[in-house]
Scaffold this motif. Structure first.
Motif, PDB file in Angstrom:
ATOM      1  N   PRO A 165       7.265   4.605 -16.733  1.00  0.00           N
ATOM      2  CA  PRO A 165       8.485   5.171 -16.020  1.00  0.00           C
ATOM      3  C   PRO A 165       8.040   5.059 -14.432  1.00  0.00           C
ATOM      4  O   PRO A 165       9.114   4.975 -13.669  1.00  0.00           O
ATOM      5  N   SER A 166       7.125   5.569 -14.075  1.00  0.00           N
ATOM      6  CA  SER A 166       6.725   5.720 -12.551  1.00  0.00           C
ATOM      7  C   SER A 166       6.866   4.293 -11.811  1.00  0.00           C
ATOM      8  O   SER A 166       7.411   4.283 -10.932  1.00  0.00           O
ATOM      9  N   VAL A 167       6.308   3.300 -12.520  1.00  0.00           N
ATOM     10  CA  VAL A 167       6.256   2.051 -12.115  1.00  0.00           C
ATOM     11  C   VAL A 167       7.328   1.368 -11.908  1.00  0.00           C
ATOM     12  O   VAL A 167       7.923   0.774 -11.269  1.00  0.00           O
ATOM     13  N   VAL A 176       9.315   0.038  -8.903  1.00  0.00           N
ATOM     14  CA  VAL A 176       9.933  -1.380  -8.887  1.00  0.00           C
ATOM     15  C   VAL A 176      11.559  -1.457  -8.441  1.00  0.00           C
ATOM     16  O   VAL A 176      11.812  -2.330  -7.630  1.00  0.00           O
ATOM     17  N   GLU A 177      12.290  -0.768  -9.154  1.00  0.00           N
ATOM     18  CA  GLU A 177      13.678  -0.581  -8.988  1.00  0.00           C
ATOM     19  C   GLU A 177      14.071  -0.102  -7.409  1.00  0.00           C
ATOM     20  O   GLU A 177      14.920  -0.481  -6.797  1.00  0.00           O
ATOM     21  N   THR A 178      13.079   0.982  -6.748  1.00  0.00           N
ATOM     22  CA  THR A 178      13.517   1.288  -5.685  1.00  0.00           C
ATOM     23  C   THR A 178      13.055   0.342  -4.752  1.00  0.00           C
ATOM     24  O   THR A 178      13.947   0.248  -3.656  1.00  0.00           O
ATOM     25  N   ARG A 179      12.003  -0.211  -5.019  1.00  0.00           N
ATOM     26  CA  ARG A 179      11.423  -1.261  -3.751  1.00  0.00           C
ATOM     27  C   ARG A 179      12.564  -2.494  -3.834  1.00  0.00           C
ATOM     28  O   ARG A 179      12.682  -2.975  -2.861  1.00  0.00           O
ATOM     29  N   ALA A 180      13.388  -3.058  -4.934  1.00  0.00           N
ATOM     30  CA  ALA A 180      14.189  -3.777  -5.015  1.00  0.00           C
ATOM     31  C   ALA A 180      15.466  -3.293  -4.390  1.00  0.00           C
ATOM     32  O   ALA A 180      16.120  -4.340  -3.494  1.00  0.00           O
ATOM     33  N   ASN A 187       0.641  -1.241   0.155  1.00  0.00           N
ATOM     34  CA  ASN A 187       0.009   0.018  -0.141  1.00  0.00           C
ATOM     35  C   ASN A 187       0.868   1.242   0.059  1.00  0.00           C
ATOM     36  O   ASN A 187       0.483   2.340  -0.549  1.00  0.00           O
ATOM     37  N   GLY A 188       1.992   1.182   0.547  1.00  0.00           N
ATOM     38  CA  GLY A 188       2.699   2.272   0.675  1.00  0.00           C
ATOM     39  C   GLY A 188       3.529   2.467  -0.892  1.00  0.00           C
ATOM     40  O   GLY A 188       3.536   3.660  -1.342  1.00  0.00           O
ATOM     41  N   TRP A 189       3.770   1.432  -1.388  1.00  0.00           N
ATOM     42  CA  TRP A 189       4.432   1.483  -2.863  1.00  0.00           C
ATOM     43  C   TRP A 189       3.198   2.146  -3.957  1.00  0.00           C
ATOM     44  O   TRP A 189       3.645   2.792  -4.693  1.00  0.00           O
ATOM     45  N   LYS A 190       1.962   1.807  -3.569  1.00  0.00           N
ATOM     46  CA  LYS A 190       0.941   2.387  -4.317  1.00  0.00           C
ATOM     47  C   LYS A 190       1.033   3.919  -4.337  1.00  0.00           C
ATOM     48  O   LYS A 190       0.948   4.599  -5.318  1.00  0.00           O
ATOM     49  N   VAL A 191       0.986   4.501  -3.169  1.00  0.00           N
ATOM     50  CA  VAL A 191       1.330   5.840  -3.176  1.00  0.00           C
ATOM     51  C   VAL A 191       2.592   6.530  -3.678  1.00  0.00           C
ATOM     52  O   VAL A 191       2.419   7.723  -4.190  1.00  0.00           O
ATOM     53  N   ALA A 192       3.542   5.768  -3.583  1.00  0.00           N
ATOM     54  CA  ALA A 192       4.853   6.248  -4.019  1.00  0.00           C
ATOM     55  C   ALA A 192       4.763   6.206  -5.653  1.00  0.00           C
ATOM     56  O   ALA A 192       5.216   7.302  -6.311  1.00  0.00           O
ATOM     57  N   ILE A 193       4.209   5.502  -6.184  1.00  0.00           N
ATOM     58  CA  ILE A 193       3.817   5.354  -7.627  1.00  0.00           C
ATOM     59  C   ILE A 193       3.103   6.622  -8.276  1.00  0.00           C
ATOM     60  O   ILE A 193       3.593   7.273  -9.286  1.00  0.00           O
ATOM     61  N   VAL A 194       2.006   6.969  -7.565  1.00  0.00           N
ATOM     62  CA  VAL A 194       1.151   8.328  -7.927  1.00  0.00           C
ATOM     63  C   VAL A 194       1.938   9.455  -7.700  1.00  0.00           C
ATOM     64  O   VAL A 194       1.849  10.499  -8.381  1.00  0.00           O
ATOM     65  N   THR A 248      -5.200   5.523 -14.929  1.00  0.00           N
ATOM     66  CA  THR A 248      -5.618   6.612 -13.772  1.00  0.00           C
ATOM     67  C   THR A 248      -5.033   6.056 -12.642  1.00  0.00           C
ATOM     68  O   THR A 248      -4.718   4.972 -12.536  1.00  0.00           O
ATOM     69  N   ILE A 249      -5.432   6.708 -11.386  1.00  0.00           N
ATOM     70  CA  ILE A 249      -4.950   5.949 -10.199  1.00  0.00           C
ATOM     71  C   ILE A 249      -6.110   4.657 -10.030  1.00  0.00           C
ATOM     72  O   ILE A 249      -5.445   3.798  -9.207  1.00  0.00           O
ATOM     73  N   ALA A 250      -7.094   4.290 -10.582  1.00  0.00           N
ATOM     74  CA  ALA A 250      -8.049   3.253 -10.467  1.00  0.00           C
ATOM     75  C   ALA A 250      -6.971   2.244 -10.998  1.00  0.00           C
ATOM     76  O   ALA A 250      -6.947   1.098 -10.412  1.00  0.00           O
ATOM     77  N   ASP A 251      -6.100   2.217 -12.126  1.00  0.00           N
ATOM     78  CA  ASP A 251      -5.291   1.252 -12.501  1.00  0.00           C
ATOM     79  C   ASP A 251      -4.067   1.098 -11.627  1.00  0.00           C
ATOM     80  O   ASP A 251      -3.590   0.093 -11.288  1.00  0.00           O
ATOM     81  N   LEU A 252      -3.406   2.234 -11.384  1.00  0.00           N
ATOM     82  CA  LEU A 252      -2.317   2.129 -10.763  1.00  0.00           C
ATOM     83  C   LEU A 252      -2.505   1.439  -9.235  1.00  0.00           C
ATOM     84  O   LEU A 252      -1.463   0.960  -8.762  1.00  0.00           O
ATOM     85  N   ALA A 253      -3.547   1.785  -8.708  1.00  0.00           N
ATOM     86  CA  ALA A 253      -3.820   1.318  -7.493  1.00  0.00           C
ATOM     87  C   ALA A 253      -3.658  -0.439  -7.182  1.00  0.00           C
ATOM     88  O   ALA A 253      -3.216  -0.848  -6.070  1.00  0.00           O
ATOM     89  N   PHE A 254      -3.863  -0.973  -8.390  1.00  0.00           N
ATOM     90  CA  PHE A 254      -3.787  -2.336  -8.194  1.00  0.00           C
ATOM     91  C   PHE A 254      -2.314  -2.920  -8.381  1.00  0.00           C
ATOM     92  O   PHE A 254      -2.132  -4.340  -8.158  1.00  0.00           O
ATOM     93  N   VAL A 255      -1.174  -2.218  -8.931  1.00  0.00           N
ATOM     94  CA  VAL A 255      -0.158  -2.804  -9.167  1.00  0.00           C
ATOM     95  C   VAL A 255       0.576  -3.470  -8.250  1.00  0.00           C
ATOM     96  O   VAL A 255       0.990  -4.417  -8.247  1.00  0.00           O
ATOM     97  N   PRO A 256       0.960  -2.835  -7.073  1.00  0.00           N
ATOM     98  CA  PRO A 256       1.735  -3.322  -6.139  1.00  0.00           C
ATOM     99  C   PRO A 256       1.319  -4.778  -5.345  1.00  0.00           C
ATOM    100  O   PRO A 256       1.892  -5.835  -5.319  1.00  0.00           O
TER     101      PRO A 256
END
Length: 220
Positions: free
Chosen positions: A205-207, A211-215, A17-24, A165-173
């Motif tokens: 690019p944001s994702v 992903v690189e930062t998380r790793a 959930n934190g990474w979701k916010v970072a993406i946006v 939109t944020i609707a899509d990006l919210a599902f990524v992590p």
């Protein structure tokens, strides 16, 4: 106290959930400092955090450019970010009807995807005993959620308004965690439209950056 970044993001190295916010935040070009809590030490439950977030969970943001405005619950944060900082609608919709559909998908992510995928992780990885019935229940919920997404994405590229939109990006992590770890079927074969959508999101690019930062932070 001065702040070099606009936002403080209280989060966790692995918590999706934190990474979701970072993406946006990345999508909107907003500056932020991430503070990663050590859950084993109970830092997220300490008063330094619960004074801001009485639920003692991540993420929490402080917007220093808006009188140190504090907000918690990840999808509420996403909505706040686009309402205040996305006037050009780069990752949000503008039409009133679409806004409710955007909100609909955020609610589905926070009530359908996140909790069920999280319970799958708990019973498969962390529970003190193996409970096959619980594991199968939450694996079935992963499949159900993916099926809901597939039923829409087989007809359109994005969930709302014809744009990402944020609707899509919210599902990524959460998908990033569940699909490789808990999906015991051929994801791309069974849910081809959802798999293609997931790949399109990962090409942003944001994702890629997150992903690189998380790793990197998890390797440290």
């Amino acid at each position: 106290m001065s702040h070099g970044k606009q936002f403080t993001l209280y989060t966790h190295k692995r918590g999706p959930n934190g990474w979701k916010v970072a993406i946006v935040l990345e999508e909107l070009g907003l500056t932020y400092e991430s503070i990663y809590f050590d859950f084993k030490q109970g830092e997220h439950k300490a008063s330094e955090h619960t004074n801001y977030n009485p639920n003692g969970r991540i993420p929490t943001i402080i917007d220093h450019a808006n009188a140190d405005y504090v907000l918690w619950e990840s999808d509420a944060i996403l909505y706040y970010l686009v309402e205040h900082y996305d006037p050009l609608h780069r990752v949000s919709v503008s039409e009133a009807g679409d806004k409710f559909h955007q909100l609909q998908w955020l609610f589905f992510q926070s009530s359908g995807q996140g909790p069920y995928f999280g319970q799958a992780a708990w019973f498969i990885r962390y529970h003190h005993e193996q409970l096959p019935s619980a594991q199968e229940r939450y694996k079935a919920e992963i499949r159900r959620v993916l099926g809901v997404l597939e039923s829409v994405l087989e007809k359109q590229q994005w969930l709302v308004g014809g744009i990402v939109t944020i609707a899509d990006l919210a599902f990524v992590p959460w998908n990033d965690i569940a699909i490789p770890a808990f999906v015991d079927f051929d994801f791309a074969a069974e849910f081809p439209a959802t798999a293609a959508w997931h790949d399109r999101l990962h090409a942003r690019p944001s994702v890629k950056k997150i992903v690189e930062t998380r790793a990197a932070v998890n390797a440290a």
